[in-house]
Design a protein around this motif. Structure first.
Motif, PDB file in Angstrom:
ATOM      1  N   GLU A 182       0.492  -1.599  -0.148  1.00  0.00           N
ATOM      2  CA  GLU A 182       0.069   0.062   0.536  1.00  0.00           C
ATOM      3  C   GLU A 182       0.892   1.206  -0.141  1.00  0.00           C
ATOM      4  OE1 GLU A 182      -1.019  -1.626   4.007  1.00  0.00           O
ATOM      5  OE2 GLU A 182      -0.604  -2.877   2.134  1.00  0.00           O
ATOM      6  N   GLU A 185       1.350   1.564  -3.841  1.00  0.00           N
ATOM      7  CA  GLU A 185       0.659   2.676  -4.074  1.00  0.00           C
ATOM      8  C   GLU A 185       0.631   3.822  -3.548  1.00  0.00           C
ATOM      9  OE1 GLU A 185      -3.149  -0.048  -3.013  1.00  0.00           O
ATOM     10  OE2 GLU A 185      -1.579  -1.774  -3.528  1.00  0.00           O
ATOM     11  N   HIS A 188       2.385   6.459  -6.007  1.00  0.00           N
ATOM     12  CA  HIS A 188       2.079   6.285  -7.090  1.00  0.00           C
ATOM     13  C   HIS A 188       0.557   7.215  -7.451  1.00  0.00           C
ATOM     14  CE1 HIS A 188       3.463   3.118  -9.956  1.00  0.00           C
ATOM     15  NE2 HIS A 188       3.887   2.278  -8.640  1.00  0.00           N
TER      16      HIS A 188
END
Length: 198
Positions: A182, A185, A188
């Protein structure tokens, strides 16, 4: 340092954010990256031992081929020579390394500073190959400098790292602990945030 379009450093402690912003600015200047970086956002979460960075580059330079820095033609046909005449010397060391690897040091002749001569069985094919041979890839050089910049900006002890570069986008995540999926993520998502900024 060239002004960045966006330069955000987020931290739960404002003084810490300001200190990291100063450190990152210094590292960007030292590595002469100001002209390459358009937008940057850094998120520091000390409670998670987490450092995240997302960068949008201003643009990237194309690869440099032998034909970009000189001409490649037949030399003495009787000796089956291929001759490179350089118009730009900047990449001469890199070119020599590539030629030595291909032909061997003893078979690469340099009668003048800007002239290189090699022997080849099939001169026509060799000329075409050499014209297209990549001498330098500025994107690879830039990636290594971005990684160095990110590592130098990261808190001491953050040795578990992830980085990614696609097109003109760079993401870096570091921690003292094992990286959680996570967190990557989130890196990103940080990139998506600065991509949306106008």
């Amino acid at each position: 340092m060239e002004a960045l379009e966006t330069f955000i450093v987020e931290s739960p402690v404002p003084e810490e954010g300001a200190a990291y912003r100063s450190i990152i600015s210094d590292v960007i200047s030292e590595l002469v990256l100001g002209g390459a970086i358009g937008r940057i956002k850094v998120v520091i979460r000390p409670e998670d031992s987490l450092f995240q960075m997302a960068i949008i580059l201003r643009g990237s330079q194309p690869t440099v081929k032998v034909s970009d820095i000189g001409s490649v033609e037949a030399g003495n046909l009787a000796k089956k020579e291929v001759k490179i005449s350089l118009t730009e010397e900047k990449y001469l060391p890199e070119l020599l390394e590539l030629l030595w690897a291909r032909y061997g040091r003893a078979k690469v002749f340099q009668p003048e500073r800007r002239t290189l001569i090699m022997n080849a069985e099939d001169t026509s094919a060799e000329i075409e190959f050499l014209k297209e041979m990549i001498v330098a890839d500025p994107k690879q050089t830039l990636l290594s400098r971005l990684v160095e910049m990110a590592i130098r900006s990261t808190p001491e002890g953050f040795r578990v790292r992830y980085h990614s570069m696609k097109e003109n986008h760079f993401i870096f995540v570091a921690s003292e602990d094992t990286l959680k999926p996570e967190w990557i993520e989130e890196g990103h998502k940080i990139l998506a945030e600065i991509l949306e900024e106008k």
